[in-house]
Write a protein that holds these residues in place. Structure first.
Motif, short mmCIF file in Angstrom:
data_model
loop_
_atom_site.label_atom_id
_atom_site.label_comp_id
_atom_site.label_asym_id
_atom_site.label_seq_id
_atom_site.Cartn_x
_atom_site.Cartn_y
_atom_site.Cartn_z
N ARG A 42 -70.61 53.87 28.95
CA ARG A 42 -70.52 55.16 29.63
C ARG A 42 -70.65 56.28 28.61
N SER A 43 -71.23 57.40 29.01
CA SER A 43 -71.66 58.39 28.02
C SER A 43 -70.94 59.73 28.07
N HIS A 44 -70.46 60.16 29.23
CA HIS A 44 -69.91 61.51 29.36
C HIS A 44 -68.46 61.46 29.84
N PHE A 45 -67.62 62.28 29.19
CA PHE A 45 -66.21 62.35 29.54
C PHE A 45 -65.77 63.82 29.41
N MET A 46 -64.77 64.20 30.18
CA MET A 46 -64.29 65.57 30.15
C MET A 46 -62.77 65.60 30.05
N VAL A 47 -62.26 66.44 29.14
CA VAL A 47 -60.82 66.69 29.01
C VAL A 47 -60.59 68.16 29.33
N VAL A 48 -59.65 68.44 30.22
CA VAL A 48 -59.27 69.80 30.58
C VAL A 48 -57.83 70.00 30.15
N CYS A 49 -57.56 71.10 29.46
CA CYS A 49 -56.22 71.31 28.91
C CYS A 49 -55.93 72.79 28.76
N GLY B 246 -70.66 62.39 25.13
CA GLY B 246 -69.43 62.44 24.36
C GLY B 246 -68.30 63.00 25.20
N VAL B 247 -67.28 63.48 24.52
CA VAL B 247 -66.11 64.03 25.20
C VAL B 247 -66.18 65.55 25.12
N GLY B 248 -66.29 66.21 26.26
CA GLY B 248 -66.18 67.65 26.31
C GLY B 248 -64.72 68.03 26.49
N VAL B 249 -64.26 68.99 25.72
CA VAL B 249 -62.87 69.45 25.83
C VAL B 249 -62.89 70.93 26.19
N THR B 250 -62.28 71.27 27.32
CA THR B 250 -62.34 72.65 27.79
C THR B 250 -60.99 73.06 28.36
N THR B 251 -60.91 74.31 28.79
CA THR B 251 -59.67 74.85 29.35
C THR B 251 -59.80 74.97 30.86
N PHE B 252 -58.66 75.20 31.53
CA PHE B 252 -58.68 75.33 32.98
C PHE B 252 -59.55 76.49 33.43
N ASP B 253 -59.43 77.61 32.72
CA ASP B 253 -60.22 78.78 33.11
C ASP B 253 -61.71 78.57 32.85
N ALA B 254 -62.04 77.98 31.70
CA ALA B 254 -63.45 77.77 31.37
C ALA B 254 -64.10 76.79 32.33
N LEU B 255 -63.34 75.81 32.82
CA LEU B 255 -63.91 74.79 33.72
C LEU B 255 -64.53 75.43 34.95
N ARG B 256 -63.93 76.54 35.42
CA ARG B 256 -64.44 77.18 36.63
C ARG B 256 -65.84 77.75 36.44
N GLY B 257 -66.23 78.00 35.19
CA GLY B 257 -67.54 78.58 34.93
C GLY B 257 -68.65 77.58 34.73
#
Length: 718
Positions: free
Chosen positions: A326-333, A373-384
């Motif tokens: 598997r290639s894509h993963f997302m972390v929201v924090c 890879g693993v994308g790491v983003t914030t709750f606010d950025a995820l909305r965009g």
């Protein structure tokens, strides 16, 4: 097949010898640890047994053992009975052979139980020769890392396959032996040689010879000095303590390590494979179970208590899926822990990580979409970001998931939309429910709407916490520190009650008269020159300074932290770490705090500093005022008291008598009981429905009105 057969056997024998060498090197390293550990555990056991009175032996025999003569003979402790043995006990008048044998047998039962519960602690401030020797021995295995474990597994597998084949292929070593072996013997030998070739070629294609060679080098390499080993222990104490627990045969209760899940769920999780090829660190047993739970149950909440390594469990699950292709993963924090997540992924796995934050986040998002890879983003950025297609990313990890407990909030809606398109979703939170069961139910609803409907809030109240936990078992896993981390240093809570000074009291009365709840909470710091709380804070910091200990001071209020800074003018003070400090700045403050040699103080707003950041450098925590939510305090303390901490942690909560602090402490206790009943394994009685319905706003209003009534200041009179 003469020459080629002999060459195959030679290749196989070399591989077999390398495998045997790794097994022997590892066994030697393990034996060194056990030899260093034994006298420490024996000494601890002896001290405990010397403190257990002889009378406790009656409990083992359910009162059947008669100990009067033994005690009159001068034996006061279980340890003394064990030292004496049955022969010396029989010398006591009135003690027969049967009584002596039963007494010693009961003492041995207690001794066995004591040894099972012994936890070895290493005091880095006062190391002794025995604990230093243990750390030096452990250093070899820690430094070798999980690669050594993989090499050992490969070595055992190869030894098991190649050993019998090499023996069967012995006639191939010479033409004469092959000739005299007879036709059946020749066929067996040639078949074994052919199979050896296949095994050797497969091992070489997988890089096994290099893995074995590196493991032998690592296992034979010792630390450059005792000091180097002790420094490494401070940096990686969790890995050392994990090995201590393993070699002490002191593992947590299996049911506790598995979160007391029902048998059918636990069995399914145990059967889940966990690939570690892309992971750089070893896992504890309960952590491996947590990663398997994420994979097997697919859409889950992991609510482990703070400090148990939820991040590494999630990384282990991501690494497993990546190893499967598997290639894509997302972390929201939250933004304050984004840097910590990228560091952890880079340091603990071989996964590519991209921070999707800041002004260039759309370009970073496009790069992540293209390269994976693993994308790491914030709750606010995820909305965009554009919503993903169904099935991508392979796993969505939401850290501090209680941030999305309000289903109507914009960040909650964004997380829900992403979660609907992901096959696997993991919510990480140490505080899945604070005031209402509905908040926890809301999180479950994002993962499994049907299950959320089945555990409606009213039904949860009626059925009680045990039924509630059973109902959510397929989606919810929680373990507590005391159940799975025996080696965690002591956590000492002290409520520091102070009488308000006259000027404190004046400031407090004015705040009550104005109906200003927030001013009431910080009135004790309104006049620093006469502040009783501030004086006690100075004393605590001074005591910590004498011992060279680091201190974290938490407060909700920035102006209180400013007062504290001014009061500690002659101390190394960093911060404040507040919500206005960008993520990189927060992590930099924590790093600077850890890098200070000796005593230092870090100031932090509790909502900003109590989430996600690791502050194990501190061993004293000061809470300037009680919090509206018990979980806010728990999170803040857990920043210091967590896996990896090597010193005891002292927690001082500064409280003023007779006012808002007393009322908040009582209400906090009720809230904590509710949390225990529904979100933790606990023997606490079922919470009352009115406790469930207390909101933060209602709590503040009630306290203000009660205080106005108490002080006779309620407008209009009562």
């Amino acid at each position: 097949m003469g020459r080629s057969g002999r060459e195959a056997v030679v290749r196989g024998r070399r591989l077999y010898e390398a495998a045997q060498a790794v097994a022997e090197d590892h066994a030697r390293a393990v034996e060194a640890v056990r030899a260093a550990l034994a006298p420490i555990r024996d000494g601890l056991a002896e001290r405990e047994l010397e403190a257990i009175p002889v009378a406790r032996l009656k409990e083992v025999t359910e009162g059947r053992l008669r100990l009067g003569e033994v005690e009159r003979g001068g034996f006061r402790t279980v340890g003394q009975v064990l030292d004496a043995g049955p022969y010396r006990l029989r010398q006591i008048p009135g003690v027969g052979q049967q009584t002596a044998a039963q007494t010693v047998a009961a003492a041995r039962q207690i001794a066995d139980a004591v040894r099972e519960t012994i936890a070895v602690h290493i005091d880095v401030d006062r190391p002794d020769p025995r604990t230093t020797a243990l750390v030096v021995a452990l250093h070899v295995l820690v430094e070798a890392g999980p690669e050594a474990g993989r090499a050992l597994d490969a070595a055992r597998a190869l030894s098991g396959r190649l050993g019998p084949l090499i023996e069967a292929a012995r006639p191939v070593s010479s033409r004469l032996r092959l000739l005299v072996a007879g036709r059946p013997g020749r066929e067996r030998a040639l078949g074994a040689a052919a199979e050896i070739r296949v095994v050797a070629e497969q091992a070489e294609s997988e890089g096994v010879p290099e893995l074995l060679a590196q493991a032998s080098v690592d296992l034979l390499r010792g630390p450059s000095s005792e000091l180097a080993a002790m420094v490494d222990f401070e940096l990686r104490s969790a890995e050392y303590y994990s090995l201590i627990a393993e070699f002490s045969d002191r593992r947590p209760d299996p049911a506790a390590a598995e979160g007391f899940l029902p048998d059918e769920v636990a069995e399914r999780v145990r059967g889940q494979a966990l690939d570690d090829t892309l992971r750089r660190v070893s896992l504890r047993g309960y952590q491996a179970f947590g990663a398997r739970f994420m994979l097997a149950q697919r859409r889950v909440i992991v609510g482990d208590e703070m400090g148990l390594g939820k991040t590494i469990q999630a990384i282990a699950a991501l690494a497993h899926l990546a190893a499967e292709g598997r290639s894509h993963f997302m972390v929201v924090c939250p933004p304050g822990v984004l840097i910590n997540w990228t560091r952890e992924i880079e340091g603990r796995s071989r996964l590519r990580v991209t921070a999707l934050h800041g002004p260039d986040r759309q370009e970073a998002f496009a790069d992540w979409k293209e390269r994976g890879g693993v994308g790491v983003t914030t709750f606010d950025a995820l909305r965009g970001f554009a919503l993903p297609g169904d099935g991508e990313p392979a796993m969505l990890v939401v850290d501090e998931a209680h941030y999305v407990k309000n289903p109507k909030a914009r960040r909650s809606l964004a997380v829900r939309e992403w979660a609907e398109r992901c096959e696997r979703v993991v919510f990480l939170t140490g505080t899945p429910m604070e005031n209402r069961v509905s908040e926890f139910r809301s999180l479950v609803g994002m993962l499994r709407p049907g299950l959320a409907d089945a555990i409606g809030e009213d039904r949860a109240k009626v059925a009680g916490s045990k039924a509630f936990r059973k109902a959510v078992a397929p989606v919810y896993l929680r373990r507590n520190q005391l159940d799975v981390l025996a080696e965690l240093p002591a956590l000492q809570h002290t409520d520091e009650w102070e009488e308000l000074s006259a000027r404190d009291e004046d400031a407090y009365r004015k705040a009550v008269l104005d109906g200003n709840f927030m001013a009431m909470r910080r009135a004790a710091y309104a006049h620093p020159e006469e502040s009783a709380k501030l004086n006690r804070l100075r004393e605590i910091v001074a005591e910590a300074a004498e011992g060279g200990l680091k201190v974290i001071v938490f407060s909700t209020f920035r102006d209180v932290l400013a007062v504290v800074r001014d009061a500690l003018a002659h101390t190394v003070v960093l911060g404040p770490l507040s919500g206005s400090v960008p993520p990189a700045g927060r992590q930099r403050l924590v790093d600077e705090f850890a890098a200070v040699s000796g005593h230092a103080v870090l100031l932090a707003q509790i909502e900003a500093g109590g989430v996600g950041l690791n502050m194990q450098a501190a061993s004293v925590v000061i809470l300037c005022e009680p919090q509206v939510k018990p979980t806010v305090e728990q999170q803040a303390v857990a920043r210091a008291h967590r896996m990896g901490q090597v010193r005891p942690v002292q927690v001082h909560r500064l409280l003023a008598t007779g006012g808002v602090d007393e009322r908040m402490v009582r209400i906090l206790a009720n809230k904590a009981r509710l949390f225990d009943a529904y979100a933790r394994r606990s023997a606490v009685a079922e919470s009352t429905p009115d406790a469930v319905d207390v909101s933060d706003t209602a709590l503040a209003r009630r306290i203000v009105e009660d205080e106005q009534a108490r002080l006779g200041a309620l407008r209009g009179g009562r």
